[in-house]
Design a protein around this motif. Structure first.
Motif, short mmCIF file in Angstrom:
data_model
loop_
_atom_site.label_atom_id
_atom_site.label_comp_id
_atom_site.label_asym_id
_atom_site.label_seq_id
_atom_site.Cartn_x
_atom_site.Cartn_y
_atom_site.Cartn_z
N VAL A 284 0.90 -1.11 0.16
CA VAL A 284 0.00 0.03 -0.02
C VAL A 284 0.80 1.25 -0.02
O VAL A 284 2.03 1.22 0.24
N ASP A 285 0.39 2.35 -0.27
CA ASP A 285 1.04 3.72 -0.48
C ASP A 285 1.29 3.98 1.10
O ASP A 285 0.51 3.81 1.96
N VAL A 286 2.80 4.47 1.31
CA VAL A 286 3.21 4.81 2.53
C VAL A 286 3.06 6.51 2.66
O VAL A 286 3.18 6.96 1.62
N VAL A 287 1.99 6.79 3.49
CA VAL A 287 1.57 8.22 3.59
C VAL A 287 2.47 9.11 4.81
O VAL A 287 2.11 10.24 4.89
N VAL A 288 3.45 8.41 5.05
CA VAL A 288 4.27 9.12 6.22
C VAL A 288 5.75 9.24 5.69
O VAL A 288 6.20 8.22 4.70
N SER A 289 6.61 9.91 6.02
CA SER A 289 7.73 10.33 5.94
C SER A 289 8.83 10.51 7.08
O SER A 289 8.01 11.08 7.96
N GLU A 290 10.06 10.44 6.79
CA GLU A 290 10.84 10.71 7.84
C GLU A 290 10.67 12.34 8.38
O GLU A 290 10.88 12.84 9.44
#
Ligand code: FAD
Length: 336
Positions: free
Chosen positions: A193-199
């Protein structure tokens, strides 16, 4: 128009599938996740819906594969370095996004530190009902989850239902269900699935990891538990645990007295365990203690009171003083 469903009613009507969160840390899966997968399978079959494993982490395809072998119909995988090591904000945001996207009917999460840490971050913004510390689950033909948990100090078992919103979420205690064994022939779909968070967007940072008492008695095959009979000296229990390659555990009495860490307490207000071998040293067998260990495969009790309740639940009993008997046992075990 009264005939028309409100948005909330529509959301309830449209919700489907049973989700189980597979908790892994650096590739190691918590056993409670496999236990929930087995129970999730039963629930999904009852309502004729799919069982979906939710896997969040870095390089976790093997974990998703194993989840399918252990009973999931499919796995939704969010794979990204941002998820290793665990932090509540990226996990919570990602999981919430997935809940909003797929609208699951039921979401089961292990009642571990991790599960308890992020479950609320999903439940609050999605208006889900979240029942914590569940020890029993059932579902009726309409898909209404009945989550049972001890209440009022364990004097009643409360059944909690959540009628108006989906998902119906629960954090569930480790050790109350039996884990499903993997079947290498089982097949299912793994969807990334799309990863919707980032560092960059993640506000927390792991600066240091301090490893304290990491023992998880709920995962142990063998347990040596000690109680009030130790009268301040738990060394026989520690030595027997070492000889048997077992984890040390305790009754509430031994924990309240400060002889053993609280994380090792077995019972209604402690952990539920079901090891292959449970040795109870100087433990009376109070109902609240039995509650946490009665499903152990083999129970051995040593107690100087022949009428102690623990003997009624023991496969093997020795009436005697733990300070005399345990050293002899340790010697015999070490002599092989
Ligand atoms: P004791 O009651 O002190 O019993 C000691 C036993 O050791 C006795 O049977 C005695 O005959 C024997 N003994 C003494 N000396 C020796 C010796 N030298 N050699 C061999 N045997 C000896 N308890 C839990 O364990 N876990 C829980 O999660 C828990 N939750 C609770 C929740 C509630 C709401 C309540 C009210 C109670 C709870 N309790 C719990 C407490 C429980 O009721 C008991 O008080 C507790 O389990 C007693 O611990 P024990 O049997 O180790 O100690």
């Amino acid at each position: 128009d009264d005939e028309e469903m409100t948005e909330a009613e529509q959301q309830v009507a449209d919700a489907e599938d049973v989700w189980v969160f597979i908790e892994e840390h650096a590739g190691e899966v918590m056993n409670v996740s496999w236990e929930l997968l087995a129970e999730g399978r039963t629930l999904a079959d009852k309502i004729d819906e799919q069982l979906v494993a939710i896997v969040i982490g870095e390089d976790v395809d093997d974990v998703a594969e194993e989840a399918i072998q252990r009973g999931a119909d499919r796995a939704l995988v969010a794979d990204d370095p941002v998820f290793e090591p665990y932090r509540a904000d990226p996990y919570g945001t990602q999981f919430r996004h997935m809940v909003e996207e797929w609208n699951p009917s039921i979401v089961l999460i292990g009642g571990t530190h991790t599960g308890r840490d992020f479950a609320g971050r999903v439940a609050v913004p999605t208006w889900a009902g979240l029942t914590a510390d569940v020890t029993k689950l059932d579902v009726d033909e309409d898909g209404l989850l009945q989550a049972k948990r001890p209440a009022f100090g364990g004097n009643v078992l409360a059944t909690i239902v959540c009628e108006d919103h989906r998902p119906q979420m629960a954090t569930v205690r480790a050790g109350v269900f039996e884990a499903a064994e993997p079947d290498p022939d089982r097949e299912g779909e793994i969807e990334h699935v799309d990863v919707v968070v980032s560092e960059e967007e993640t506000i927390s940072e792991v600066i240091e990891r301090v490893i304290g008492d990491t023992a998880d008695i709920t995962d142990a095959d063998r347990i040596v538990a000690v109680g009030g009979g130790a009268e301040g000296d738990v060394s026989p229990a520690v030595e027997l645990a070492e000889a048997l390659d077992a984890e040390l555990a305790a009754s509430r009495k031994a924990v309240d007295e400060g002889w053993v860490e609280a994380s090792r307490q077995v019972g209604q207000t402690g952990k539920t365990v079901r090891p292959e071998l449970y040795v109870a040293l100087g433990i009376s067998g109070a109902i609240q203690h039995l509650e946490g260990m009665k499903d152990s495969r083999v129970v051995v009790a040593i107690n100087d009171d022949p009428n102690a309740a623990i003997f009624e639940h023991a496969d093997y009993g020795i009436v005697g003083d733990i300070f005399e008997i345990v050293p002899q046992l340790v010697e015999a075990i070490e002599a092989g």
